[in-house]
Structures are given as C-alpha cells and as structure tokens.
Design a protein around this motif. Sequence first.
Motif, short mmCIF file in Angstrom:
data_model
loop_
_atom_site.label_atom_id
_atom_site.label_comp_id
_atom_site.label_asym_id
_atom_site.label_seq_id
_atom_site.Cartn_x
_atom_site.Cartn_y
_atom_site.Cartn_z
N ILE A 48 -19.10 30.63 -16.42
CA ILE A 48 -17.76 30.05 -16.24
C ILE A 48 -17.22 30.41 -14.87
N LEU A 49 -17.31 31.67 -14.48
CA LEU A 49 -16.81 32.10 -13.18
C LEU A 49 -17.54 31.40 -12.04
N ASP A 50 -18.81 31.17 -12.23
CA ASP A 50 -19.61 30.50 -11.20
C ASP A 50 -19.18 29.04 -11.02
N ARG A 51 -18.59 28.45 -12.07
CA ARG A 51 -18.19 27.05 -12.03
C ARG A 51 -16.75 26.86 -11.56
N ILE A 52 -15.95 27.90 -11.60
CA ILE A 52 -14.52 27.76 -11.30
C ILE A 52 -14.31 27.46 -9.81
N THR A 53 -13.66 26.34 -9.54
CA THR A 53 -13.24 25.99 -8.18
C THR A 53 -11.86 25.34 -8.25
N LYS A 73 -7.46 19.64 -18.57
CA LYS A 73 -8.41 19.89 -19.66
C LYS A 73 -9.82 19.41 -19.32
N ASP A 74 -9.93 18.31 -18.59
CA ASP A 74 -11.27 17.82 -18.22
C ASP A 74 -11.98 18.80 -17.30
N THR A 75 -11.23 19.38 -16.37
CA THR A 75 -11.81 20.37 -15.47
C THR A 75 -12.28 21.59 -16.25
N ILE A 76 -11.45 22.07 -17.16
CA ILE A 76 -11.81 23.24 -17.97
C ILE A 76 -13.04 22.93 -18.82
N ALA A 77 -13.10 21.71 -19.35
CA ALA A 77 -14.26 21.32 -20.16
C ALA A 77 -15.54 21.37 -19.34
N ASN A 78 -15.46 20.99 -18.07
CA ASN A 78 -16.64 21.06 -17.20
C ASN A 78 -17.04 22.51 -16.93
N TRP A 79 -16.04 23.39 -16.83
CA TRP A 79 -16.34 24.81 -16.58
C TRP A 79 -17.04 25.46 -17.78
N THR A 80 -16.76 24.98 -18.98
CA THR A 80 -17.29 25.63 -20.19
C THR A 80 -18.37 24.81 -20.90
N GLU A 81 -18.71 23.67 -20.35
CA GLU A 81 -19.66 22.77 -21.00
C GLU A 81 -21.01 23.45 -21.26
N GLY A 82 -21.51 23.27 -22.48
CA GLY A 82 -22.84 23.77 -22.83
C GLY A 82 -22.92 25.25 -23.13
N LEU A 83 -21.80 25.93 -23.18
CA LEU A 83 -21.78 27.37 -23.42
C LEU A 83 -21.25 27.68 -24.82
N ASP A 84 -21.75 28.73 -25.41
CA ASP A 84 -21.31 29.15 -26.74
C ASP A 84 -20.18 30.16 -26.62
N SER A 111 -5.08 32.12 -9.46
CA SER A 111 -6.48 31.91 -9.84
C SER A 111 -6.93 32.93 -10.87
N GLY A 112 -6.46 34.18 -10.73
CA GLY A 112 -6.81 35.21 -11.69
C GLY A 112 -6.27 34.91 -13.08
N ASN A 113 -5.02 34.41 -13.15
CA ASN A 113 -4.43 34.08 -14.44
C ASN A 113 -5.09 32.86 -15.07
N VAL A 114 -5.51 31.90 -14.24
CA VAL A 114 -6.25 30.75 -14.78
C VAL A 114 -7.58 31.23 -15.38
N ALA A 115 -8.30 32.07 -14.64
CA ALA A 115 -9.57 32.59 -15.15
C ALA A 115 -9.34 33.38 -16.44
N LYS A 116 -8.29 34.19 -16.46
CA LYS A 116 -7.97 34.95 -17.67
C LYS A 116 -7.72 34.02 -18.85
N LYS A 117 -6.94 32.97 -18.64
CA LYS A 117 -6.62 32.02 -19.71
C LYS A 117 -7.89 31.34 -20.22
N VAL A 118 -8.74 30.89 -19.31
CA VAL A 118 -9.96 30.19 -19.71
C VAL A 118 -10.90 31.12 -20.48
N LEU A 119 -11.08 32.32 -19.96
CA LEU A 119 -11.98 33.27 -20.62
C LEU A 119 -11.41 33.73 -21.97
N THR A 120 -10.10 33.89 -22.04
CA THR A 120 -9.47 34.28 -23.30
C THR A 120 -9.65 33.19 -24.35
#
Length: 296
Positions: free
Chosen positions: A141-146, A176-187, A207-216
Amino acid sequence: MSKFKYHIMTVTIIALIILAGCGNENEAESSDVSKEMDYTITGLEPGAGQTETNEIAIETYDNLEGWTQDLSSTGAMLSALDEAIKAEKPIIITAWSPHYMFAKWDIKYLEDPEGVYGEEEDVITIVREGLQKDAPEAYEILDRITFELEDVENALLDAQELEMDEVADKWVEENKDTIANWTEGLDEVSGESFELVTTPWDDALFSGNVAKKVLTDFGYDVELTPVDPAVLFEAIATGESDASLSPWVSQTHGELYEQYEGEFEDLGPNLTGAKIGLAVPSYMEIDSLTDLKPKK
C-alpha cells in the motif's frame, strides 16, 4: 532613393522606435514595481531556513542590491499577501510548495536563473528494512501511495477550517477509486500494529494522516507520531518506526538521507514538484528575479 526604399526605411525606423519605447516602458514598469514594493521581500520568521536563503538571493543577484526582508511570521506574510491582492498592489513573498497559498490565491513563482532556491524536490516514502517481509500488505500500500500537488494544496486549504485527521478522512471519502487502486488485490489484516512517523509540516501531516486512515481501514492498528526530521530518520533506520511519507529529497533532507542511507528502504516519490522560492501575484508583469531593480 526610390519611393519604395524610402517607405521601407521609414517603416523600419518607426518599428525600431516603437520597440525601443516598449523596452524602456517595460524597464520603467519593473523599476516602478520594485520601488512600489519599497525594495522589500515580505518574509517569514527571523532564523527560518528560507529567510536565510532569501538573504543569499539578495547577495547573489546584483539587481537586488539594497533590498531587505520584512520579517515577522507566516501568518503575517499571508495576511499581507491577501491585502495586496485585494487591492491589486505588487508584493513579493516567500513561498513553498505544497502550501495552501497556491490554492487560495493566484500567485506564481519568479524564475531563479542563479539557482539559489535549488531544483524541484520529491517527497519520498521510506520504510524500515524487513518491512516487506513482516508486513507485506502495508508495504505494498505504501509503495502505491502517490499524491498530486494540486490535491495536497487544496487539502491544506481545507485544513484551515478542519483538523488534519478530518481533512484526511474527507479526502479518502472523495477519492475512493484512488484508494481502491492502492489496496487492489491485497488481503485485509486484523489488528497488526503499525508505526508511522512524520515531520510536523502540514503537507507531511496530511499525507501521514491519509496513510493512517487507509491502513487503519485495511485492518492495521496505526500510530502516527510527529517528530523532528533527524529523529524520523533515526527511528526508521533503527526499526523503531515502520515508515514515513515525509522526507524531501534531494536538498531539504539530503544530508539526513545520506547519513542513514543503506539503513532504510526508499520506495520512491509519493509527491513530485515540491519547491521553495519567491512568488508574486499573477497579475504582476514580472517573471524572474532578474526583472527586479536595485535600490538607487
């Protein structure tokens, strides 16, 4: 001399006179603008990094001889910018990107042919060694975040009215579409702890809070801690923290990057186009620091 040749010569002379007049007029306008600004850069706090860089610019450019800085605070500088734009008066300010000033006002950087302010920088994501093995989903996920620069600046404008975690929640909801691309194919995971560190700058907090939200939302138990840049690099290098989306390279945090290089993994840019410099309202008819005039 034929009438035709005489006519051509007359037209040519008139054109040269007009061009010369335009040149003198532009030079006069530039001189008047510099004088109207009282040969002053509206700046930040004394001792700030860009305050020192502005002094270097004043020393470097011969045409800035006699210029000074009006130093107070970022808030005071932005208030002065707002007042100048409302009155359509000239002003030159200390600027950096990303910042909400570019979302709120129509301003532009002045060209810096001497390179005093350096090139555009990347904001990168770094992770501790071994993260890919220990937390492969978070790593991916972190590798995909831009982020796009304009999106970040608009978000920072929202942060003038909302808390940063609220801004991040709003951005995630609207992308939501961007977030879906960041997490696509992952369990999804179930409660694994994850430590993010960030510099206390607004763009990094976003950016840190966005990453926190997505990972949470993906199942991690995330802690986000603002720290000094030196502490940030040390925390990632020692494995005390897992990741950060904050470092600016290759100039701002270049020395720290080199100091700890080989003790962390660089996942590449999450944002491009970060920069610092001097900016003016777009209605001002100057484009470069060299268009300014020295104080007589």
